[in-house]
Design a protein around this motif. Structure first.
Motif, PDB file in Angstrom:
ATOM      1  N   PRO A 203     -28.801  -4.306  -1.201  1.00  0.00           N
ATOM      2  CA  PRO A 203     -27.716  -3.901  -2.084  1.00  0.00           C
ATOM      3  C   PRO A 203     -28.204  -3.845  -3.532  1.00  0.00           C
ATOM      4  O   PRO A 203     -29.201  -4.483  -3.895  1.00  0.00           O
ATOM      5  CB  PRO A 203     -26.669  -4.998  -1.915  1.00  0.00           C
ATOM      6  N   ASP A 204     -27.475  -3.123  -4.337  1.00  0.00           N
ATOM      7  CA  ASP A 204     -27.764  -3.003  -5.763  1.00  0.00           C
ATOM      8  C   ASP A 204     -27.788  -4.392  -6.417  1.00  0.00           C
ATOM      9  O   ASP A 204     -26.942  -5.238  -6.144  1.00  0.00           O
ATOM     10  CB  ASP A 204     -26.657  -2.144  -6.385  1.00  0.00           C
ATOM     11  N   ARG A 205     -28.755  -4.595  -7.307  1.00  0.00           N
ATOM     12  CA  ARG A 205     -28.962  -5.918  -7.888  1.00  0.00           C
ATOM     13  C   ARG A 205     -27.764  -6.384  -8.733  1.00  0.00           C
ATOM     14  O   ARG A 205     -27.373  -7.538  -8.716  1.00  0.00           O
ATOM     15  CB  ARG A 205     -30.215  -5.872  -8.764  1.00  0.00           C
ATOM     16  N   ASP A 207     -24.666  -5.495  -8.361  1.00  0.00           N
ATOM     17  CA  ASP A 207     -23.550  -5.848  -7.464  1.00  0.00           C
ATOM     18  C   ASP A 207     -23.768  -7.240  -6.870  1.00  0.00           C
ATOM     19  O   ASP A 207     -22.829  -8.031  -6.729  1.00  0.00           O
ATOM     20  CB  ASP A 207     -23.425  -4.822  -6.330  1.00  0.00           C
TER      21      ASP A 207
END
Ligand SMILES: Cc1ncc(C[n+]2csc(CCOP(=O)(O)OP(=O)(O)O)c2C)c(N)n1
Ligand SMILES: [Mg+2]
Length: 584
Positions: A203-205, A207
């Protein structure tokens, strides 16, 4: 491409499309296959025989797909099945949709008409490509014999990537029987695609940082795991996060085994049926949902959890996030990778969180013990006919930690989903919750047994589900699997009968079955058969089944015929039956 197949495995020269299929499956180290032949795929069958590969004739192609599905769930390697054109292909549909909805990696072959004569009313011809397409993640039609290796490679890549799923390869007769001069270089496969998940995405850091902050500030966070926890094999990651941050874990039926049910942080099943988990969901101030679609059963028909509770949704399919419940933080990625990142982001918090949440996590075993006390009369019941809760208690006692319990779509899955305790993390409970078809138990048991040789495998099915699949007892015997099949004998399509009791004042229509002795049927089919009417004989019967090697055992368990007592209501105190509502 991560192609690790040894050169000696790469054939060359002129061969049929069917032979090229088998050669690719050999390269893929594909496990046992399940299918029923027809003219179109016979070159493939002949190649399997020549190469000495394991293929089992099944008595209904749907069962081949179910067996392949269970095999895949236990191993995370694509299950392989096949059917001939027309009825063979259409019989695959139910099993393919189970795999599609559950995210099971699978590669299925369907023979099709010879293109020299297609659309001239060939025998068994139908619009199978159109019929099969919505049942699978991808349907690939092979139009040239020379492209067989390339498109098998593609099938494995699709089946094991992202959210895994079933792929159908539709093979016209002339492509399978036709020949091509192949070179050794044609036979290659990407080793990373032979098992799900083929690749992991994080996942996006930013987020992850937001999710970590939300968890850190929560007093009563709760992790809710679905079947994705198994597909991602995120067992260590979820336990590490739960233990380091003192967060309990509840599960769906498919997510059972994310952590051991006997672990002090396990809050058990949530959703339609629950021991203590629904109350914890409702009093939580931060939910971390992992690999779970939050569908009807998990949410008690979208009544749970309340939308006011902040929710973090970690999911491999981006568009599943927000479908049923809004997510405060969307974590798009692989469950194991995402949980690992969260644990890292929260590492500094651990000591503080464990002390702040000591009372909270202390509640879990206490409440579980109180629930057990409340349920004890049913779990320990000596009544005859046998109480389903007692049967589940006997499973908990008799099945060793490494065993696998396959649960059929009727009440069997609901009762065991609620009351069966896995003792270690992993895929030790296999229910067909993708499509919840009845009839999965026996073929699923065959697939699981072949996937886990040496491990005890027990399947539980309703009598209705077993009636659907009786012919597969012949398959199980021929395959020599020491499967123990427990038949919940209530002489009814019990789910339907219970609903007719609850909602239609006991006017029963088409929900009764004739009394049968399934143990005697099993014996007549050359299997072991044990009929159990006394609950005190359950332990012996299960031990007898588990001790049996090389042939299946049917344990025919006579349970209540009273439709008022068929639902697993033991813990389902909150369900209100309203006219037109579904209860179970
Ligand atoms: C293929 C299929 N048809 C119908 C249903 C609806 N259904 C759910 S449970 C059930 C009753 C099944 O009877 P049985 O297998 O004897 O299980 P029981 O509920 O009696 O334990 C039915 C018909 C289904 N799940 N799958
Ligand atoms: Mg029944």
């Amino acid at each position: 491409m991560n192609d690790s197949s040894p050169a000696s495995n790469r054939p060359s020269g002129r061969m049929t499309g069917g032979r090229a299929m088998a050669e690719m499956l050999r390269l893929a180290e594909a496990g046992p296959m399940f299918g029923m032949g027809g003219f179109q795929l016979l070159p493939f069958y002949d190649a399997l025989a020549e190469l000495g590969m394991q293929h089992f004739l099944i008595n209904d192609e749907r069962c081949g797909a179910f067996a392949a599905d269970a095999y895949a769930r236990v191993t995370n390697r694509p299950g392989i099945c096949d059917g001939t054109l027309g009825p063979g292909a259409t019989n695959l549909v139910t099993g393919l949709i189970e795999a599609l909805n559950a995210g099971t990696p699978m590669v299925a072959f369907a023979g099709d008409t010879n293109r020299a004569h297609s659309w001239k009313n060939m025998t068994q011809e139908c619009r199978q490509v159109e019929i099969l397409r919505p049942a699978v993640k991808e349907l690939i039609r092979i139009e040239q014999t020379s492209r067989v290796p390339e498109l098998l490679r593609r099938a494995f890549a699709v089946a094991t990537s992202g959210r895994p799923g079933p792929v159908v390869l539709d093979i016209p007769e002339d492509v399978c029987h036709g020949t091509h001069e192949f070179t050794a270089a044609d036979f290659a496969i990407d080793a990373t695609t032979l098992r799900a998940p083929a690749r992991r995405i994080r996942p996006d850091r930013a987020d992850t940082a937001r999710a970590a902050a939300l968890i850190a500030s929560a007093k009563r966070p709760l992790i809710l795991v679905g079947g994705g926890i198994h597909l991602s094999e995120a067992y260590e990651a979820v336990l590490a996060l739960a233990e380091a941050q003192s967060i309990p874990v509840a599960h769906t039926m498919s997510g059972k085994g994310g952590i051991a049910c006997t672990h002090p942080l396990s809050a058990g099943l949530f959703g339609r049926y629950s021991r203590i988990a629904n109350e914890l969901v409702e009093t939580s101030d931060c939910l971390l949902v992992v690999g779970c679609k939050l569908g009807e059963i998990a949410t008690k028909r979208y009544a749970l959890p309340s939308k006011s509770i902040p929710l973090i949704h970690l999911e491999i399919v981006a568009e599943e996030i927000g479908r049923c419940l809004p997510a405060e933080v969307a974590l798009w990625g692989d469950a194991r990778a995402g949980l690992g990142d969260l644990a890292e982001a929260l590492a500094e918090e651990g000591r503080r969180a464990r002390s702040a949440r000591a009372d909270y996590v202390g509640e879990i075993p206490r409440r579980m013990a109180a629930w057990r006390e409340e349920a004890r009369a049913r779990l320990d019941s000596d009544e005859r006919p046998i109480h389903m809760a007692r049967l589940c208690r006997e499973f908990n006692r008799a099945l060793p930690a490494e065993s696998i319990l396959v649960a059929d779509g009727g009440f069997a899955a609901h009762w065991t989903g609620l009351l069966y305790d896995t003792k270690i993390a992993g895929r030790h409970f296999v229910p067909d919750r993708g499509l919840a078809s009845i009839g999965y138990g026996l073929p699923g048991g065959i697939g699981a047994a072949l996937a886990a040789p040496g491990k005890p495998v027990v399947a539980i099915t309703g009598d209705g589900g077993f009636n659907m699949m009786l012919g597969e007892l012949e398959t199980a015997r021929r395959a020599g699997v020491g499967l123990t099949l427990v038949v919940v004998n209530n002489a009814a399509s019990g789910y339907v009968k219970a609903l007719q009791h609850a909602m239609f004042r006991g006017r029963y229509q088409s929900s009764d079955l004739v009394e049968m002795d399934y143990a005697a049927i099993a014996r007549a089919m050359g299997c072991n058969g044990i009929r159990v009417e006394d609950p005190n004989q359950l332990a012996g019967a299960l031990a007898g089944g588990l001790a049996e090697r090389g042939r299946p055992t049917v344990v025919d368990v006579i349970v209540t015929r009273d439709p008022a007592r068929m639902l697993p209501a033991v813990d389902n105190r909150t369900v209100e039956i309203k006219q037109g509502d579904r209860v179970a």
